[in-house]
Design a protein around this motif. Structure first.
Motif, PDB file in Angstrom:
ATOM      1  N   ASN A  14      -5.289   2.443  -0.620  1.00 27.83           N
ATOM      2  CA  ASN A  14      -3.869   2.536  -0.720  1.00 27.83           C
ATOM      3  C   ASN A  14      -3.127   1.832  -1.727  1.00 27.83           C
ATOM      4  O   ASN A  14      -2.301   2.306  -2.185  1.00 27.83           O
ATOM      5  CB  ASN A  14      -3.395   2.414   0.810  1.00 27.83           C
ATOM      6  N   ARG A  15      -3.602   0.614  -1.891  1.00 28.94           N
ATOM      7  CA  ARG A  15      -3.088  -0.161  -2.888  1.00 28.94           C
ATOM      8  C   ARG A  15      -3.491   0.191  -4.426  1.00 28.94           C
ATOM      9  O   ARG A  15      -2.324  -0.026  -5.169  1.00 28.94           O
ATOM     10  CB  ARG A  15      -3.505  -1.665  -2.672  1.00 28.94           C
TER      11      ARG A  15
ATOM     12  N   LEU B 178      -1.811   2.914  -9.621  1.00 26.10           N
ATOM     13  CA  LEU B 178      -2.023   3.753 -10.540  1.00 26.10           C
ATOM     14  C   LEU B 178      -0.888   4.360 -10.974  1.00 26.10           C
ATOM     15  O   LEU B 178      -0.420   4.821 -12.228  1.00 26.10           O
ATOM     16  CB  LEU B 178      -2.913   4.825 -10.037  1.00 26.10           C
ATOM     17  N   ARG B 179       0.282   4.611  -9.971  1.00 27.08           N
ATOM     18  CA  ARG B 179       1.593   4.993 -10.319  1.00 27.08           C
ATOM     19  C   ARG B 179       2.417   4.114 -11.133  1.00 27.08           C
ATOM     20  O   ARG B 179       3.174   4.547 -12.058  1.00 27.08           O
ATOM     21  CB  ARG B 179       2.355   5.264  -9.004  1.00 27.08           C
TER      22      ARG B 179
ATOM     23  N   PRO C  55       0.836  -1.083  -0.007  1.00 25.62           N
ATOM     24  CA  PRO C  55      -0.030  -0.094  -0.142  1.00 25.62           C
ATOM     25  C   PRO C  55       0.897   1.435   0.136  1.00 25.62           C
ATOM     26  O   PRO C  55       1.929   1.119   0.318  1.00 25.62           O
ATOM     27  CB  PRO C  55      -0.763  -0.172   1.325  1.00 25.62           C
ATOM     28  N   SER C  56       0.183   2.401  -0.396  1.00 24.97           N
ATOM     29  CA  SER C  56       1.071   3.478  -0.486  1.00 24.97           C
ATOM     30  C   SER C  56      -0.105   4.863  -0.337  1.00 24.97           C
ATOM     31  O   SER C  56      -0.860   4.678  -0.681  1.00 24.97           O
ATOM     32  CB  SER C  56       1.869   3.756  -1.712  1.00 24.97           C
TER      33      SER C  56
ATOM     34  N   CYS D 150       0.949  10.323 -13.114  1.00 28.33           N
ATOM     35  CA  CYS D 150       1.884  11.318 -12.637  1.00 28.33           C
ATOM     36  C   CYS D 150       1.522  11.611 -10.991  1.00 28.33           C
ATOM     37  O   CYS D 150       2.287  11.933 -10.342  1.00 28.33           O
ATOM     38  CB  CYS D 150       2.323  12.431 -13.504  1.00 28.33           C
ATOM     39  N   LYS D 151       0.079  11.810 -10.870  1.00 24.52           N
ATOM     40  CA  LYS D 151      -0.214  12.270  -9.382  1.00 24.52           C
ATOM     41  C   LYS D 151      -1.497  11.412  -9.237  1.00 24.52           C
ATOM     42  O   LYS D 151      -2.341  10.823 -10.135  1.00 24.52           O
ATOM     43  CB  LYS D 151      -0.666  13.766  -9.431  1.00 24.52           C
ATOM     44  N   VAL D 152      -1.497  10.912  -8.025  1.00 23.20           N
ATOM     45  CA  VAL D 152      -2.712   9.980  -7.478  1.00 23.20           C
ATOM     46  C   VAL D 152      -3.351  10.600  -6.261  1.00 23.20           C
ATOM     47  O   VAL D 152      -2.816  11.081  -5.257  1.00 23.20           O
ATOM     48  CB  VAL D 152      -2.260   8.539  -7.345  1.00 23.20           C
TER      49      VAL D 152
END
Length: 372
Positions: A321-322, A327-328, A177-178, A333-335
């Motif tokens: 989060n995952r 998506l990255r 996750p991020s 470029c931005k999420v």
């Protein structure tokens, strides 16, 4: 450490929960979960916010050993007499699957004077869409939907599962996750690009009722374009076709589209229905080819279904989060993580405020004030 596995080992959505939400979309006003009272607690409580009366058969250890048939029949009779539902749904659980209960036969034995969609669903069935399909199969048998709609639902659900397995969070192994990017920084980027006159695509590709949230970002961007008085080309695409989907899906699309129009948003391209988020990439790419590509794109809801080629600076807005991690990896470029997307819209009949929508309005106000 890379994990070589053929299946995901991070948490995944439950087929039983998927079955419950499809019963809601079909119009069931009462749903009985045949299992322990704590099974799918969160999903059941959230369904209540959408106006569905929810019950369980509260299976105990002894019921699992001796069988839960009598309890199901007892609960169905009590619930029917108390609430007189127009359409009743019954969903089995892992317990009833393991002990081999024939829920459909048990429901028929009660002989209630109302249509009942009954399906035994286990969390071990595989993808969550399998629970939805089990309910839809039963809906055909009792005459709630026809075979044509079932085949359509089957096709779009299989495609949704494919998108998650190939581009989303159902990839094999473990997805770290991020966090999403800072929502204010993303809002500043969007406003700056609009002020520069960037050719921009705003793509609403939402999953069913979550469109009540993501549409707020469409409104916020439209407000920014109007108030900044900029000369930029903004194209709005949306999966808001109102002539397809189960009853609730069509009704939600009509409500959201009407509110967008009332607030000055004109959808330039309709790319599908609210349940067709996994099928919209082709329609989006056709628009991209027609206009020769975009400088910036904001993709809302299920960005993982959309190829970023030709979208310029692609900003993905979704939930989880995952999903941010994925998506990255797909080139966004931005999420932005609208972390409470589903919870915030249950029971909604109007567009609700989003984190990014609020941030855009906040930054817009600061710019207007700084310009005097």
């Amino acid at each position: 450490m890379k994990l070589e596995l053929k299946y995901p080992i991070h948490p995944r959505p439950n087929p039983i929960a998927a079955a419950l939400y499809v019963l809601r979309d079909l119009g069931c006003d009462v749903v009985v979960l045949h299992g322990p009272s704590g099974c799918n607690f969160r999903a059941l409580r959230l369904l209540e916010r959408d106006g569905v009366k929810v019950f369980t058969t509260a299976l105990s250890d002894l019921d699992v050993i001796m069988g839960g048939k009598n309890k199901l029949i007892e609960v169905l009779r009590v619930v029917y007499n108390a609430y007189n539902p127009k359409l009743l749904g019954v969903v089995g659980t892992c317990c009833t699957t393991i002990i081999g209960e024939d829920i459909e036969a048990e429901v028929e034995e009660v002989k209630l004077p109302v249509k009942v969609i009954a399906a035994n669903v286990s969390a071990c069935m595989g993808d969550n869409v399998e629970g939805a399909l089990r309910v839809l199969e039963r809906a055909v048998k009792v005459g709630v939907i026809d075979q044509r709609e079932y085949e359509r639902q089957k096709m779009i659900l299989k495609k949704a599962a494919e998108v998650e397995r190939t581009r989303g969070v159902a990839l094999p192994g473990f997805i770290e996750p991020s966090e999403g990017d800072d929502v204010n920084d993303v809002a500043k980027l969007i406003l700056s690009e609009l002020e520069r006159g960037c050719r921009t695509a705003v793509i609403l590709n939402a999953k069913k009722e979550t469109a009540y949230l993501y549409s707020d970002i469409v409104l916020a961007i439209n407000e920014a374009v109007s108030n900044l008085n900029v000369n930029c080309d903004v194209v709005f695409m949306a999966n808001l076709m109102t002539d397809r989907g189960l009853p609730k899906v069509r009704l939600d699309a009509r409500r959201i589209l009407q509110e967008l129009e009332e607030k000055g948003v004109k959808v330039d391209h309709f790319i599908g229905g609210l349940d067709e988020y996994a099928l919209t990439n082709e329609a989006v790419q056709e628009v991209v080819r027609d206009v020769g590509g975009f400088d910036m794109s904001i993709v809302l809801g299920v960005p993982q279904a959309i190829n970023v080629e030709g979208l310029g600076k692609a900003i993905g807005v979704s939930s989880g989060n995952r999903t941010m991690t994925r998506l990255r990896a797909l080139g966004y470029c931005k999420v932005v993580n609208e972390s409470d997307a589903h919870v915030s819209v249950l029971g909604s009949r109007r567009i609700v405020r989003s984190k990014l929508g609020k941030a855009i309005r906040r930054q817009l106000k600061l710019r207007i004030e700084s310009h005097g």
